[in-house]
Design a protein around this motif. Structure first.
Motif, mmCIF file in Angstrom:
data_model
loop_
_atom_site.group_PDB
_atom_site.id
_atom_site.type_symbol
_atom_site.label_atom_id
_atom_site.label_comp_id
_atom_site.label_asym_id
_atom_site.label_seq_id
_atom_site.Cartn_x
_atom_site.Cartn_y
_atom_site.Cartn_z
ATOM 1 N N ARG A 31 -8.140 -35.025 6.915
ATOM 2 C CA ARG A 31 -7.676 -34.727 7.357
ATOM 3 C C ARG A 31 -8.580 -35.360 9.644
ATOM 4 N NH1 ARG A 31 -6.329 -29.419 9.097
ATOM 5 N NH2 ARG A 31 -4.515 -29.893 9.844
ATOM 6 N N PRO A 109 -0.362 -31.300 2.611
ATOM 7 C CA PRO A 109 0.019 -30.680 4.119
ATOM 8 C C PRO A 109 -1.654 -30.043 4.206
ATOM 9 C CG PRO A 109 1.627 -29.787 2.691
ATOM 10 C CD PRO A 109 0.325 -30.493 2.011
ATOM 11 N N MET A 130 -1.178 -36.778 -7.941
ATOM 12 C CA MET A 130 -1.020 -34.816 -7.924
ATOM 13 C C MET A 130 -2.065 -34.750 -9.094
ATOM 14 S SD MET A 130 0.567 -32.572 -6.029
ATOM 15 C CE MET A 130 0.503 -31.122 -6.071
ATOM 16 N N TYR A 133 -5.292 -35.099 -7.506
ATOM 17 C CA TYR A 133 -5.779 -33.356 -6.895
ATOM 18 C C TYR A 133 -5.275 -32.158 -7.047
ATOM 19 C CZ TYR A 133 -4.577 -30.371 -2.609
ATOM 20 O OH TYR A 133 -4.341 -29.413 -1.357
ATOM 21 N N ASN A 134 -5.569 -32.325 -8.176
ATOM 22 C CA ASN A 134 -5.886 -30.731 -9.088
ATOM 23 C C ASN A 134 -7.893 -31.009 -9.242
ATOM 24 O OD1 ASN A 134 -3.961 -28.892 -9.579
ATOM 25 N ND2 ASN A 134 -2.861 -30.504 -10.327
ATOM 26 N N VAL A 137 -9.311 -30.261 -6.299
ATOM 27 C CA VAL A 137 -9.689 -28.661 -6.875
ATOM 28 C C VAL A 137 -10.610 -28.067 -6.802
ATOM 29 C CG1 VAL A 137 -8.147 -26.424 -6.913
ATOM 30 C CG2 VAL A 137 -6.936 -28.387 -5.589
ATOM 31 N N ILE B 58 -10.380 -21.373 3.638
ATOM 32 C CA ILE B 58 -10.836 -22.465 3.805
ATOM 33 C C ILE B 58 -10.459 -24.344 2.744
ATOM 34 C CG2 ILE B 58 -11.549 -23.262 6.001
ATOM 35 C CD1 ILE B 58 -13.797 -23.922 5.218
ATOM 36 N N ARG B 59 -10.707 -23.175 1.127
ATOM 37 C CA ARG B 59 -10.925 -23.895 0.100
ATOM 38 C C ARG B 59 -9.784 -23.557 -0.918
ATOM 39 N NH1 ARG B 59 -16.869 -25.106 -1.398
ATOM 40 N NH2 ARG B 59 -18.242 -24.741 0.145
ATOM 41 N N ILE B 61 -6.704 -23.274 0.490
ATOM 42 C CA ILE B 61 -5.477 -23.384 0.474
ATOM 43 C C ILE B 61 -5.585 -25.061 -0.533
ATOM 44 C CG2 ILE B 61 -6.385 -24.853 2.592
ATOM 45 C CD1 ILE B 61 -2.943 -23.660 2.369
ATOM 46 N N ASP B 62 -6.482 -25.552 -0.708
ATOM 47 C CA ASP B 62 -6.039 -27.058 -1.587
ATOM 48 C C ASP B 62 -5.299 -26.508 -2.857
ATOM 49 O OD1 ASP B 62 -8.201 -28.624 0.065
ATOM 50 O OD2 ASP B 62 -6.228 -29.546 -0.072
ATOM 51 N N GLU B 63 -6.238 -25.396 -3.532
ATOM 52 C CA GLU B 63 -5.879 -25.020 -4.712
ATOM 53 C C GLU B 63 -4.338 -24.484 -5.060
ATOM 54 O OE1 GLU B 63 -8.180 -21.806 -6.673
ATOM 55 O OE2 GLU B 63 -6.619 -21.738 -8.477
ATOM 56 N N LEU B 65 -1.540 -25.431 -2.946
ATOM 57 C CA LEU B 65 -1.166 -26.752 -2.741
ATOM 58 C C LEU B 65 -1.357 -27.199 -3.754
ATOM 59 C CD1 LEU B 65 -2.311 -27.769 0.492
ATOM 60 C CD2 LEU B 65 0.375 -27.224 0.000
ATOM 61 N N ALA B 66 -1.625 -27.005 -4.353
ATOM 62 C CA ALA B 66 -2.513 -28.684 -5.491
ATOM 63 C C ALA B 66 -1.598 -27.515 -7.190
ATOM 64 C CB ALA B 66 -4.321 -28.467 -6.461
ATOM 65 N N LYS B 67 -1.993 -26.251 -7.583
ATOM 66 C CA LYS B 67 -0.865 -25.700 -7.801
ATOM 67 C C LYS B 67 0.522 -25.547 -7.876
ATOM 68 C CE LYS B 67 -4.537 -23.978 -11.402
ATOM 69 N NZ LYS B 67 -5.875 -23.429 -10.254
ATOM 70 N N VAL B 70 4.566 -26.455 -3.079
ATOM 71 C CA VAL B 70 5.273 -26.526 -2.218
ATOM 72 C C VAL B 70 5.272 -27.841 -1.357
ATOM 73 C CG1 VAL B 70 5.466 -23.852 -2.522
ATOM 74 C CG2 VAL B 70 3.783 -25.119 -1.278
ATOM 75 N N GLU B 145 -5.406 -22.312 9.078
ATOM 76 C CA GLU B 145 -5.689 -22.998 10.405
ATOM 77 C C GLU B 145 -6.438 -24.265 9.288
ATOM 78 O OE1 GLU B 145 -8.776 -21.716 12.694
ATOM 79 O OE2 GLU B 145 -10.146 -23.755 12.334
ATOM 80 N N MET B 146 -6.383 -24.753 7.782
ATOM 81 C CA MET B 146 -6.293 -26.369 7.618
ATOM 82 C C MET B 146 -4.556 -26.680 7.322
ATOM 83 S SD MET B 146 -9.284 -25.992 7.078
ATOM 84 C CE MET B 146 -9.706 -27.642 5.472
ATOM 85 N N VAL B 147 -3.766 -25.850 7.529
ATOM 86 C CA VAL B 147 -2.377 -26.532 7.534
ATOM 87 C C VAL B 147 -2.122 -26.387 8.785
ATOM 88 C CG1 VAL B 147 -1.778 -26.575 4.925
ATOM 89 C CG2 VAL B 147 -1.445 -24.449 7.109
#
Lengths: 169, 186
Positions: A31, A109, A130, A133-134, A137, B58-59, B61-63, B65-67, B70, B145-147
Motif C-alpha cells: 500500500r 483490502p 487469486m 495471492y495464496n 500468503v 499484520i500477516r 490478515i493476508d491469509e 483475505l486469501a482464504k 471476502v 490496521e492493515m485494512v
C-alpha cells in the motif's frame, strides 16, 4: 477496457516464446508503493530504469483506480477526483488490453496489489491472481524471515511462482 | 469468470491444515510462562503479548483475505461480524458473537463462546493483573490496521479473572484512506 496503441512496447505483436511462457512480467506492490516483487520472463524492451518503471506502474494504477471509481455510473457517492479511497472500496478495474499485451490487476483490502502482464489473448486472469495471492500468503506472509513492507527475497516463492505462471494458458 | 464467492468459516476451517488443540494450548501457555519469567512485570508481559499479537495480525490478515475471499466490508458493523463469524472460526475453530453496539456504530463487543487458549489454565495470585489472552487483542488490532482501520481492543470480561465469559471490546478510532505515497518532485 480496451486501449489501442500508445504503449511503450514495440508495435509489432510479440511472438509466442518457445519456452511456452505466456506471461511477460509481474509486479507486486504494497500500500505504500514499495515494489515487493518484480519478475520478468519475457520482456524484449526496457525503456526506464527499474525505480522509474516501478513508480510509473504504481502511479498508473493508482490513477486508473481513482478514475474508474469516480466514473462509476452505479455508485451513489463520489468524492472529487484525487480524493484518497480505501483499498477495495468502490469499483476497481481488473484488466486492460492493448494490441500487444494484457495487464491484469488485483488489489486486496490489505493494500497488496498484483499486476500481471501477459499476452493479449489471455482470458480473465482474476482467479490466477487469486492463486498467486495464496502463494504469497503461504511463502511470504508466513515466512518468519520476511519483514512486511520490504522487497521479497524468497527463493521458494519465486520458484513456485515461476512454475505456476508457466502453466497459465 | 467472476471471482469466487466468500466462503464460510466452517468451510475454510475444514480445509486448512490444523494443529492439535492441546499442543496449541500448551505451547501458548509455555510462551506466557516464559515471558513472565523473563519480564517479571505483569504489565510488561501484557504489552509484549499485545505486540506479538500485532506482528501476527499484520500477516494473518493476508491469509484471512486469501482464504476467505471476502470483499471489502462496507462499514465497521460488517467488519465486526466477519471477524466474529469467519475469522475466529477459521483460525481458532470457535464461534463468537457481536453485541453491545454503541450509538455511533464504532464500538462493539465480541463475545467468545469458548477459548482454546485457556484450557487447563489457572492464574496464580502473583499474576492477577495478567491478560492471559492479550495476544488476541493484538492480532485483531494488527489485522484491522492493515485494512486501514485504527482500533483499540481491550478485554472487558475474562474468565480467568472470575468473570463468566470472554468479552473483547473493539473500538474503531478512525479509518485511514490510502494516499499517493510518492511526492510530486519528479
Amino acid at each position: 477496457m480496451q486501449f489501442f496503441g500508445g504503449s511503450e512496447i514495440s508495435p509489432s505483436p510479440s511472438v509466442p516464446t518457445t519456452t511456452g511462457n505466456n506471461a511477460h512480467m509481474i509486479y507486486v506492490f504494497n500500500r505504500n508503493g514499495v515494489c515487493l516483487l518484480y519478475r520478468e520472463w519475457n520482456r524484449p524492451l526496457h525503456t526506464l530504469n527499474p525505480q522509474q518503471d516501478h513508480k510509473l506502474m504504481f502511479g498508473l494504477l493508482f490513477s486508473l483506480k481513482s478514475l474508474t471509481a469516480k466514473m462509476d455510473p452505479t455508485s451513489a457517492e463520489k468524492g472529487n477526483l484525487g480524493v484518497p479511497q480505501l483499498p477495495g472500496q468502490g469499483c476497481s478495474f481488473h484488466s486492460f488490453r492493448t494490441n500487444t499485451y494484457k495487464l491484469s490487476f488485483m488489489e486486496t483490502p490489505s493494500g497488496i496489489k498484483f499486476i500481471l502482464v501477459t499476452n493479449p489473448r489471455s482470458g480473465d486472469l482474476r482467479e490466477t491472481l487469486m492463486y498467486i495471492y495464496n502463494l504469497y500468503v503461504e511463502y511470504v506472509a508466513k515466512n518468519p524471515l520476511y519483514t512486511p513492507g520490504t522487497p521479497i527475497r524468497c527463493e521458494l516463492f519465486n520458484t513456485a511462482l515461476d512454475q505456476y505462471v508457466r502453466s497459465i494458458p | 469468470m467472476p471471482p469466487a464467492a466468500p466462503r464460510s468459516g466452517d468451510a475454510i476451517f475444514a480445509s486448512v491444515e490444523r494443529v492439535n488443540a492441546e499442543l496449541f494450548t500448551l505451547t501458548y501457555g509455555a510462551i506466557v510462562r516464559q515471558l513472565l519469567t523473563d519480564l517479571e512485570e505483569v504489565e510488561e508481559v501484557n504489552k509484549q503479548l499485545d505486540q506479538m499479537g500485532y506482528n501476527i495480525g499484520i500477516r494473518l490478515i493476508d491469509e484471512f483475505l486469501a482464504k476467505s475471499n471476502v470483499s471489502r466490508c462496507v462499514d465497521f458493523k460488517e467488519t465486526a461480524e466477519v471477524i466474529a463469524k469467519v475469522g475466529f472460526k477459521m483460525f481458532l475453530g470457535v464461534t463468537a458473537s457481536v453485541t453491545n453496539w454503541d450509538a455511533d456504530g464504532t464500538c462493539c463487543s465480541i463475545v467468545l463462546d469458548d477459548n482454546p487458549l485457556v484450557d487447563f489454565v489457572e492464574l496464580p495470585d502473583t499474576c492477577q493483573g495478567l491478560y492471559y489472552c492479550n495476544i488476541l487483542s493484538g492480532v485483531i488490532r494488527g489485522a484491522l490496521e492493515m485494512v486501514s482501520m485504527k482500533t483499540e481492543v481491550t478485554w472487558i470480561r475474562d474468565m480467568l479473572r472470575g468473570d463468566d465469559a470472554y468479552e473483547l471490546q473493539v473500538k474503531l478510532l478512525n479509518q485511514v484512506p490510502e494516499e499517493y505515497p510518492y511526492k510530486d518532485d519528479e
